[in-house]
Design a protein around this motif. Structure first.
Motif, PDB file in Angstrom:
ATOM      1  N   TYR A 104      -4.593   2.968  -2.329  1.00  0.00           N
ATOM      2  CA  TYR A 104      -5.673   2.444  -1.498  1.00  0.00           C
ATOM      3  C   TYR A 104      -6.169   3.522  -0.548  1.00  0.00           C
ATOM      4  N   LYS A 162     -11.884   1.807  -9.023  1.00  0.00           N
ATOM      5  CA  LYS A 162     -11.922   0.997  -7.809  1.00  0.00           C
ATOM      6  C   LYS A 162     -11.947  -0.478  -8.190  1.00  0.00           C
ATOM      7  N   LEU A 163     -10.875  -1.167  -7.867  1.00  0.00           N
ATOM      8  CA  LEU A 163     -10.718  -2.571  -8.230  1.00  0.00           C
ATOM      9  C   LEU A 163     -11.447  -3.509  -7.277  1.00  0.00           C
ATOM     10  N   MET A 164     -11.396  -3.178  -5.982  1.00  0.00           N
ATOM     11  CA  MET A 164     -11.968  -4.066  -4.969  1.00  0.00           C
ATOM     12  C   MET A 164     -12.157  -3.303  -3.670  1.00  0.00           C
ATOM     13  N   VAL A 209     -16.042  -6.548  -5.913  1.00  0.00           N
ATOM     14  CA  VAL A 209     -14.928  -6.839  -6.824  1.00  0.00           C
ATOM     15  C   VAL A 209     -15.313  -6.241  -8.172  1.00  0.00           C
ATOM     16  N   GLY A 210     -14.605  -5.194  -8.576  1.00  0.00           N
ATOM     17  CA  GLY A 210     -15.017  -4.451  -9.755  1.00  0.00           C
ATOM     18  C   GLY A 210     -16.401  -3.857  -9.521  1.00  0.00           C
ATOM     19  N   TYR A 232      -7.358   0.803  -5.725  1.00  0.00           N
ATOM     20  CA  TYR A 232      -7.555   1.493  -7.004  1.00  0.00           C
ATOM     21  C   TYR A 232      -6.386   1.195  -7.947  1.00  0.00           C
ATOM     22  N   ASN A 233      -6.688   1.238  -9.255  1.00  0.00           N
ATOM     23  CA  ASN A 233      -5.612   1.123 -10.251  1.00  0.00           C
ATOM     24  C   ASN A 233      -5.044   2.507 -10.549  1.00  0.00           C
ATOM     25  N   SER A 262     -10.385   0.219   0.257  1.00  0.00           N
ATOM     26  CA  SER A 262     -10.636   0.262  -1.184  1.00  0.00           C
ATOM     27  C   SER A 262      -9.310   0.297  -1.929  1.00  0.00           C
ATOM     28  N   ALA A 317      -7.059  -7.143  -9.223  1.00  0.00           N
ATOM     29  CA  ALA A 317      -6.893  -6.136  -8.173  1.00  0.00           C
ATOM     30  C   ALA A 317      -5.512  -6.224  -7.534  1.00  0.00           C
ATOM     31  N   VAL A 359      -3.120  -3.016  -8.472  1.00  0.00           N
ATOM     32  CA  VAL A 359      -3.381  -1.992  -7.464  1.00  0.00           C
ATOM     33  C   VAL A 359      -2.252  -0.969  -7.427  1.00  0.00           C
TER      34      VAL A 359
END
Length: 288
Positions: free
Chosen positions: A143, A163-165, A63-64, A157-158, A155, A136, A140
């Protein structure tokens, strides 16, 4: 957490087995290993963006910038009852509170919330991943889903590509079903010994017969390890029979199992110890 119906073969085999009583020593499991130590560098294979693999439960791996450890880990469930493959209901737990909502998913790798995720409002003294999981799901944008060995990684992503989570999903379901034991260590087991196991992945249980006594226990899958499966809380009846030494060897081996691999298009499987050494060989039973 999400359970599916147990296969009919398990019911047929279990019906022929008696009750059980004696408790063996509980196996301890270390779940604090980092991803770099436990996630192997096997070849990654791309999965289609919208695929049935997406649906079901995923466990948080990172996570992060944090590596997720411990027994109570955040998870995300993509609802298998979603009728529109691009609009998917989502349920999640951030290590403290539960969230639900929906996301729009496209084959091009986009994933975006349809509205703010409502959440419960519990106050938890120790929830290090709570804010990261919430962020996330809220931010988001895209992915990527990959296959690593028999397992999967997702995975998120923002919009800036951060990568958020990272979520993991076990592929160990290939072990689900009834098996005859063909080898324990270096000892070949004849079929007439009757050494059989029913491995119930959805229910996280193992049942079987060691050739004399009934065996029952629980299954633990460590999300930090690829191809993970461990058998814990094993209990057995206490009848005395010929070939009892083979049964004892099976029980000892089951407590040492850490991973599994499948061969011959799922017709056989090998259970391995922590060092990767094969210790139990299985052949699938096709019970009617």
């Amino acid at each position: 957490m999400n359970k599916i119906l147990t296969s009919g073969c398990a019911l047929l085999l279990i019906a022929s087995l008696a009750g059980c009583s004696a408790l063996t020593q509980k196996k301890t499991v270390n779940t604090t290993q980092t991803n770099s130590e436990t996630r192997t560098t096997t070849q990654k294979q791309k999965i289609p963006a919208v695929d049935k693999v997406l649906f079901g439960e995923w466990t948080a791996l990172t996570v992060g910038d944090q590596t997720v450890t411990g027994d109570e880990r955040p998870y995300v469930i993509f609802d298998t009852t979603s009728t529109n493959p691009y609009l998917v209901k989502v349920y999640a737990n951030n290590g403290c509170n539960t969230l639900n909502g929906s996301v729009v998913i496209t084959p091009g790798g986009e994933m975006k919330k349809t509205a703010t995720f409502p959440t419960t409002m519990r106050l938890c003294p120790n929830a290090p991943y709570e804010l990261g999981v919430n962020m996330a799901l809220e931010t988001v944008s895209t992915y990527k889903m990959e296959k690593i060995g028999d397992d999967y990684e997702l995975s998120m992503y923002n919009p800036e590509g951060y990568k958020l989570m990272t979520l993991g999903k076990s592929g160990i379901s290939f072990l689900n079903g009834a098996w005859t034991v063909t080898k324990v260590g270096n000892e070949t087991i004849k079929e007439d010994v009757g050494m059989q196991l029913v491995i119930d992945i959805p229910e996280e249980k193992i049942h079987g017969n060691g050739g004399c006594n009934v065996i029952n226990g629980k299954i633990f899958i460590d999300p930090s390890k690829k191809n993970s499966i461990q058998f814990t809380n094993l209990i057995t009846t206490m009848m005395y029979c010929p070939n009892l030494q083979l049964e004892q060897a099976l029980l000892v081996a089951l407590e040492q199992v850490e991973t599994a691999v499948t061969e011959n298009n799922g017709k056989t499987a090998t259970l391995k110890d922590a060092s990767g050494k094969p210790i139990i060989s299985l052949k699938r039973l096709n019970l009617k």
